[in-house]
Design a protein around this motif. Structure first.
Motif, PDB file in Angstrom:
ATOM      1  N   UNK A   1       0.862  -1.185   0.000  1.00  0.00           N
ATOM      2  CA  UNK A   1       0.000   0.000   0.000  1.00  0.00           C
ATOM      3  C   UNK A   1       0.898   1.234   0.000  1.00  0.00           C
ATOM      4  N   UNK A   2       0.739   2.097  -0.979  1.00  0.00           N
ATOM      5  CA  UNK A   2       1.534   3.320  -1.033  1.00  0.00           C
ATOM      6  C   UNK A   2       1.353   4.157   0.223  1.00  0.00           C
ATOM      7  N   UNK A   3       2.440   4.643   0.790  1.00  0.00           N
ATOM      8  CA  UNK A   3       2.352   5.455   2.014  1.00  0.00           C
ATOM      9  C   UNK A   3       1.483   6.698   1.804  1.00  0.00           C
ATOM     10  N   UNK A   4       1.425   7.190   0.560  1.00  0.00           N
ATOM     11  CA  UNK A   4       0.584   8.362   0.259  1.00  0.00           C
ATOM     12  C   UNK A   4      -0.888   8.088   0.571  1.00  0.00           C
ATOM     13  N   UNK A   5      -1.297   6.807   0.539  1.00  0.00           N
ATOM     14  CA  UNK A   5      -2.693   6.458   0.843  1.00  0.00           C
ATOM     15  C   UNK A   5      -3.073   6.790   2.282  1.00  0.00           C
ATOM     16  N   UNK A   6      -2.089   6.868   3.160  1.00  0.00           N
ATOM     17  CA  UNK A   6      -2.362   7.210   4.561  1.00  0.00           C
ATOM     18  C   UNK A   6      -2.766   8.673   4.709  1.00  0.00           C
ATOM     19  N   UNK A   7      -2.510   9.466   3.661  1.00  0.00           N
ATOM     20  CA  UNK A   7      -2.831  10.899   3.686  1.00  0.00           C
ATOM     21  C   UNK A   7      -4.071  11.232   2.856  1.00  0.00           C
ATOM     22  N   UNK A   8      -4.882  10.234   2.536  1.00  0.00           N
ATOM     23  CA  UNK A   8      -6.113  10.471   1.785  1.00  0.00           C
ATOM     24  C   UNK A   8      -6.977  11.520   2.477  1.00  0.00           C
ATOM     25  N   UNK A   9      -7.707  12.295   1.673  1.00  0.00           N
ATOM     26  CA  UNK A   9      -8.662  13.251   2.248  1.00  0.00           C
ATOM     27  C   UNK A   9      -9.731  12.477   3.018  1.00  0.00           C
ATOM     28  N   UNK A  10     -10.075  12.985   4.192  1.00  0.00           N
ATOM     29  CA  UNK A  10     -11.071  12.310   5.018  1.00  0.00           C
ATOM     30  C   UNK A  10     -10.523  11.160   5.830  1.00  0.00           C
ATOM     31  N   UNK A  11      -9.213  11.028   5.845  1.00  0.00           N
ATOM     32  CA  UNK A  11      -8.566   9.944   6.605  1.00  0.00           C
ATOM     33  C   UNK A  11      -7.717  10.549   7.715  1.00  0.00           C
ATOM     34  N   UNK A  12      -7.782  10.020   8.919  1.00  0.00           N
ATOM     35  CA  UNK A  12      -8.545   8.852   9.339  1.00  0.00           C
ATOM     36  C   UNK A  12     -10.016   9.201   9.579  1.00  0.00           C
ATOM     37  N   UNK A  13     -10.834   8.160   9.673  1.00  0.00           N
ATOM     38  CA  UNK A  13     -12.226   8.332  10.083  1.00  0.00           C
ATOM     39  C   UNK A  13     -12.289   8.074  11.583  1.00  0.00           C
ATOM     40  N   UNK A  14     -12.838   9.040  12.310  1.00  0.00           N
ATOM     41  CA  UNK A  14     -12.997   8.920  13.766  1.00  0.00           C
ATOM     42  C   UNK A  14     -14.491   8.815  14.030  1.00  0.00           C
ATOM     43  N   UNK A  15     -14.911   7.705  14.642  1.00  0.00           N
ATOM     44  CA  UNK A  15     -16.336   7.405  14.760  1.00  0.00           C
ATOM     45  C   UNK A  15     -16.692   7.053  16.196  1.00  0.00           C
ATOM     46  N   UNK A  16     -17.771   7.671  16.705  1.00  0.00           N
ATOM     47  CA  UNK A  16     -18.263   7.341  18.050  1.00  0.00           C
ATOM     48  C   UNK A  16     -19.032   6.025  17.996  1.00  0.00           C
ATOM     49  N   UNK A  17     -18.920   5.239  19.074  1.00  0.00           N
ATOM     50  CA  UNK A  17     -19.721   4.014  19.187  1.00  0.00           C
ATOM     51  C   UNK A  17     -20.400   3.986  20.552  1.00  0.00           C
TER      52      UNK A  17
END
Length: 197
Positions: free
Chosen positions: A130-146
């Protein structure tokens, strides 16, 4: 650059893991699909495994008696993906991450640019660069309440799947510390309920 940033990072190790079992994972920095592009290795665990079968993971496992965290990460990397690396290839480590399933994971960053990956079918269903650039995708990370926790879960959308904590937490800290040079902690992030077992 990665080694320098990890060297400056004020590492947090849990002094007393209590009932948690020590484990280590390898964040393996390899050459990506495009020349000069950095990537990391991500696995999908075989569904037949007793613990966390079918989940997305980094190569890793429980620390054997007498082993260092680095030795464990390197041994597991060899067992799972056929990649033989040495302690000289270790760039540094990140914070311990305690899991709901009873482990204290130490992430070890390993430099192995030109490796051939040969997944062990008894442990790994598939392995991906997985290209390291993928870690910088827009909207990443997703932080979600549970509902089940007062802490939010963290997940990372990647080309192969959306990856949850603990793998997502470890990779997010790798992004922040090793790639972006930011001191970021991740042990406050929760894992999805299916990973609690």
């Amino acid at each position: 650059m990665i080694m320098e940033r990890l060297g400056r990072f004020e590492l947090r190790r849990s002094a007393d893991a209590g009932v948690l079992k020590h484990a280590a994972v390898a964040i393996v920095v390899v050459e990506g699909e495009a020349p000069g592009e950095a990537a990391f290795l991500l696995t999908k665990r075989t569904p037949r495994l007793r613990a966390h079968g079918g989940q997305w993971a980094l190569p890793g496992g429980r620390v054997d008696p007498g082993e260092t965290l680095q030795q464990t990460a390197l041994r597991e990397l060899h067992e799972e993906l056929g990649v033989l690396a040495s302690v000289d290839d270790v760039l540094g480590t990140l914070d311990d991450y305690p899991t709901r399933s009873g482990y204290l994971i130490a992430p070890v960053v390993v430099w192995a640019p030109g490796v051939t990956v040969t997944p062990n079918p008894s442990e790994v269903a598939a392995a991906y660069r997985i290209g390291c650039a993928e870690l910088f995708r827009e909207g990443s990370p997703e932080i979600v309440a549970i509902e089940e926790s007062d802490r939010p879960i963290i997940r990372l959308p990647l080309p192969v799947a959306t990856v949850n904590a603990p793998t997502a937490a470890v990779l997010y800290q790798f992004r922040e510390v090793a790639l972006a040079g930011r001191d970021t902690r991740v042990d406050h992030f929760e894992q999805p309920v299916f990973a609690w077992r």
